[in-house]
Each structure stands twice: as structure tokens, then as C-alpha cells.
Motif scaffolding. Sequence first.
Motif, short mmCIF file in Angstrom:
data_model
loop_
_atom_site.label_atom_id
_atom_site.label_comp_id
_atom_site.label_asym_id
_atom_site.label_seq_id
_atom_site.Cartn_x
_atom_site.Cartn_y
_atom_site.Cartn_z
N LEU B 80 -27.91 8.70 -21.15
CA LEU B 80 -27.19 8.07 -20.05
C LEU B 80 -26.59 6.74 -20.50
CD1 LEU B 80 -26.67 8.71 -17.09
CD2 LEU B 80 -28.45 7.08 -16.53
N SER B 90 -28.08 0.18 -14.69
CA SER B 90 -28.65 0.60 -13.43
C SER B 90 -29.51 -0.50 -12.82
CB SER B 90 -29.51 1.85 -13.66
OG SER B 90 -30.34 2.05 -12.56
N THR B 174 -25.43 3.85 -8.64
CA THR B 174 -25.49 5.27 -8.98
C THR B 174 -24.48 5.59 -10.08
OG1 THR B 174 -26.24 5.92 -6.79
CG2 THR B 174 -25.09 7.60 -8.08
N THR B 204 -24.40 15.20 -14.62
CA THR B 204 -25.71 14.54 -14.72
C THR B 204 -25.67 13.30 -13.86
OG1 THR B 204 -25.92 15.33 -16.98
CG2 THR B 204 -27.39 13.58 -16.31
N ALA B 206 -27.72 9.81 -12.22
CA ALA B 206 -28.81 8.84 -12.09
C ALA B 206 -28.53 8.10 -10.79
CB ALA B 206 -28.83 7.88 -13.27
N THR B 230 -33.18 10.22 -7.55
CA THR B 230 -33.67 10.89 -8.74
C THR B 230 -32.66 10.88 -9.86
OG1 THR B 230 -34.61 12.98 -9.47
CG2 THR B 230 -32.76 13.12 -8.01
N ARG B 231 -33.02 11.56 -10.97
CA ARG B 231 -32.09 11.87 -12.04
C ARG B 231 -32.10 13.38 -12.21
NH1 ARG B 231 -34.93 7.54 -15.30
NH2 ARG B 231 -36.07 9.28 -16.15
N GLU B 246 -34.83 15.68 -13.79
CA GLU B 246 -35.55 14.90 -14.80
C GLU B 246 -36.57 13.98 -14.16
OE1 GLU B 246 -34.59 14.11 -18.31
OE2 GLU B 246 -32.68 15.14 -18.53
N ASP B 247 -36.23 13.47 -12.98
CA ASP B 247 -37.12 12.50 -12.36
C ASP B 247 -36.90 12.56 -10.85
OD1 ASP B 247 -38.93 10.47 -12.08
OD2 ASP B 247 -37.46 8.90 -12.32
#
Lengths: 169, 448
Positions: B80, B90, B174, B204, B206, B230-231, B246-247
Motif C-alpha cells: 500500500l 493513513s 481512505t 484494494t 485501506a 478494514t483493509r 486483510e484486516d
Amino acid sequence: MTTFDTILHETERALRLYLASLGVRLTDVDDLAQDVYLDFYQHQEDLPVDVEPIRWLKGMAKHKAYDHFRRLAQRSGFLQRMATALERQQPRFGCGDGCGDGSDDMLDALERCLTKLPDDQRDLLARYYGDADEDTSVARAPSAARMSVMRLREALRHCIVGRISGAVP
Amino acid sequence: MNPDVISRFVADPLELSEAEQDELIARIESHPEQCLRLRELLIIEEALSARMAPHRGHFSNQVRKRMAIQGSGRMFATRLSAATKGLPASKARTAPRRWWTFAAPLAAAALLVLGWFLLPASPEGRSGVVATPGAVVQRGDDRILVSTPWTLAVGDSLSAPADSAAIIGFSDGTRLALGPGSSLILSTCTATQRDIELTAGTLTAAVAHLSEGDRLCVRTVQAEARVIGTRFAVHADGERTRLEVEDGRVAFTDRVTATTVAVGAGEHAAAGGSTASIQLIDACERTDAWQAGSTPLGGDMALSIDAKGHRGACLACAFTTKPGTYPWAMCVPASGYDCRADTGVRFWLRGNGDGRDFCVQILDYVAAIDGRQGLDPRGIAMRFSTTFRDQQAGWRLIELPFASFVAHDTPQPGARVRPVLADVVGVVVFPMSGDGSIALDDLEVYRR
């Protein structure tokens, strides 16, 4: 296997025994040991070339244990004093602070000592330590069973010391 | 003093009263033999527990699993970071920063602010700003090649260049990375709602923490992924959509069946294409496709065919282990399986209900990555492991989602920690300890 894998494989038993020998509760031993290995993995380059990994890991484990005791605020003073006092005595087996990875001999001796126990006593140990179901675990129930396990632990200690010292073949 | 206080401390160091604690300290400080006894009892207590408690038998695996999770997080952060180079960092980042770590984000923020004022302003809040030269925005009949930060408007279609991701930054932190050659449409963009139609490729995300009532939604023809904070990544082609988280958690809705599932970290979900399906790897009615062995040598695994299978015959596995040995049975199909669109592997197990743990490995071979074509793929395939417990006597179906598999070998920086699944060339089953026998039937890849 990678170097880290080899170190993990060869030292994890000794490291967990060491943490327990400082008075860390069994329920916390694995968590702390995992933290040690994760830290070690991320800073492997810090390991001096002339130091055995187990010694390095034990140093990290000791700090983790004391940090852990500090977090248990109410009992921290007691547990830290216990750990300090315990560290002054070098155990005769299971790898203390000053030795390398000597846990194999102790674990072999333990296996042999266990085989000498009657079936019902081995069953009791298996249920005491092996039952993951808290509702039925012997560990939480009858004090008679706990007393029996205490006696068995003492008997095993004498047996292991005897085997390691060569008094018992 | 209670004569059992040492044993009680061994059983639970926190069980003693304060008076007993003081007495115990005094005792072990003044009586070295008592201190020695206590320390040795603590060691025995640990050794017995580690030997007999099933859940403590996989310490190395647990370490590797935690490392894999951490490694996955680091890899994602690296990807990322590389993809969002030039955009502000972020908000979620909390690690201490040195002055120079602010420089790039501040410069990028300045660019964003500049873009905010110089480019046509969106009438709605939280507009996405594209900051990838080479990306193409389609606005009505206009086709705009992005060369400076560009504010997307509702209805805009964005295509990423063929050789790099297009990054969209939102004012709340974001970040969306549209994969090379992928495209999307910004359907809604208000202060509280952002809806994106992923028309092709990979997105993708984040996502900064969303407040109550906020929404970020990624839609494809087949599915809808609604972010809960989330990610995650969404891959879409004309027939199928796959979500990998991922998260955090994502609510994933299959738009055909209208079913919604919550997908957690490390899990994936898919929609579209063919519906639930099964691919038989081996019916376990012959031993041809199976090999047995022990790692290291010393254990024993004997394979035979048992007529009383779950369906037809089955594969009987009788094993004997010695400490430190792992006797295994490995299914080696004639060709590899592309399992990228599948959910996991499964098989029928005739167990004993003795609580024994077993490990299952998949051999994930990617020649293009390994670059060692011509070698036995099973010898150089990456191994990914998961475990199950024999908790029931008799036959039962064991389903093992691919999301539960972690790299068997320690992930080094940059190593794959998740299976690619493009070429699964083998499945291995082995007991973690003890002697016994089980039977396997109908080894399959399943999709749902």
C-alpha cells in the motif's frame, strides 16, 4: 529449515520451562514465549555471534516475565520477588539460567519416570493436565485429586533427579 | 505456615493470600533447598502440561501463525505504501515519526489541497482525488488523461494504466488502489456514502474508520462488499467476484442469491461464476495416488484400502509415531489443481474421537515464482498447513477453508504467507503425535 526455525525447534521447550520456573502461570507461559520468539525474529541481527541463542532468548524471556508481572498490578510485587528469589537457585534439571539447552535429558527422564507410574496415576495426570474442558477438568474439581497430583509431582521430581544424577539407571 | 503452600503456588501462583505470600517469600529466601524444590516443581508442572495438554502441543505452529499474520500485515503495508507513494499517510498510523517521514505526506497533502482548489470542485464532500499520472477518467463523452491530481465526480469512470495501480485518496484518509488495467465507476460520493462499481480488475482498499451511518460500498455485477472499517481487496471479472479481507470485517453480499456474509481478517468470499461445486481430487479407493513416509525417519505410516468407506472403499491409515517424528500420507494427483476460485479442501474422516490433532498441508506450486521448472513440483512447492482435531468417532466431513492455511515454513521478508492456489500439487495428512489409525474418503476441493 531456516536458522530461525532451527532455533525455535531446538529451544522452545527449554524456554517455556524457564518461564515457568520463574513463576509464570501455565496459562501465560505460551503467550509470553511466543512474544519472545516474535521479538527475536524481528531483531535476529541483535544476537551476538558468540552467544548461544537459548541464553539470548532467556534474557529476553526474563524481561518479558518481569514486564508481565508488572502488568499484574495487584500481585506484581510478590511475583517479582518470587522470580528474583527463584533465580538464585539453579535447578538440577530442565535448564536453569546458566546452562545451555539441557531440557532434553530432563524430558527423557520424565518420560521414563512416567512409565514407572501405575496406569491409574498416569490416567489421573492425563486428565489433570490434558482435559481442555474446564467444566470436567480434574484440575478444578476434587481437592483429593489435586492432592494426588501434588504427590505425584513430588515423586516425579525425585525420580528425575535420581535419573539425571545417575542414581537410578 | 501451610505445608502445602509451595505445591499450591505451583498449581496457581496467584492463589495464595497475602500472608501466605509473605511467608513463602521468607521461606524460600531463608531455605535454599525449599527454593530449589519449588523451582524444580514449577519446571515439572510445565513439562507435564506441555506434554499432556493437547492445545499446547503446537507451540511452533502457533509462533509461525502469528508471524504469518504479522508478515501479511507488513506485506500489505509495504504494497500500500508503494502504491500510495505521493499521497498523505493513513490516519491510522500511530508509530513515532521522524521529521522526514512528514515531508512526503505533507508535500502530497499540499498537492491534494492544490488539486482541491485548482481542479473543478465536486459539489459533494469526501471526493476522491486521483493522483496517478497515466490513469484515464471518462466523464461523459470526455476522456481525460490524468497528469496532475484530479478530483473525481459522481459518474466518472476511472481506468488504471496497464502497468501501474491508480490511487484514489479521500479526505478522511481512505485509500483505494485500483489494480493495473482495472476500472471502476464512482456511483455515489456524499459526506456519508461512497459507492463504487468495480467493472473489471482488482481494487484494494485501506479504509479509515467509518462513523455510524457512514458507508463505503464496492459493487460488482455479482456482489457487493460493504465496508465495516478494514483493509480488503476485490477481484472481479465478467463472471466472478472474489473478496479477500486483510484486516477488519466486510459485509459481502451475493447479489444473485441476496445472501450476506461477514468476512473477517484472513478470510475470503466469492460470488458469481458457477455456484457451489466440488472437484474430486481422489476417491481414496486405491492407493495409487498416495505415498507414505515419515519426517524425519522413525515413524511409520501404513496405507491400505478398507472396503467400509463413507462411500465405497476408503483409505485406511495406520500410524506409529516416535517423539519428534511425523508419519505422513500424501495424495499426489496426476496433475495440479487450480483452486483459486475454491473455498477449501475437504474429506471424510473416520476418526476415533480421541482428541488427537492432525495437520493437513497443501503443496502450492508456482513455477513462475520459483523459476525452477523441470524439478519435481512437490519437492519445491510451498507448504501451507492447518490442523483439525479428531473429536468424533465414526465418519464426519472435515472441511478446511484455504483461509485457515498458513505458511508451514517461516515466512521470510517478502515470502508468500498465503497460498496462491493456482497449482495445488499435493495434500498431506499427518498426526501430530501418538499411534493409531484413521480412514480417509473422498478428498475434494470445494467451492461455495
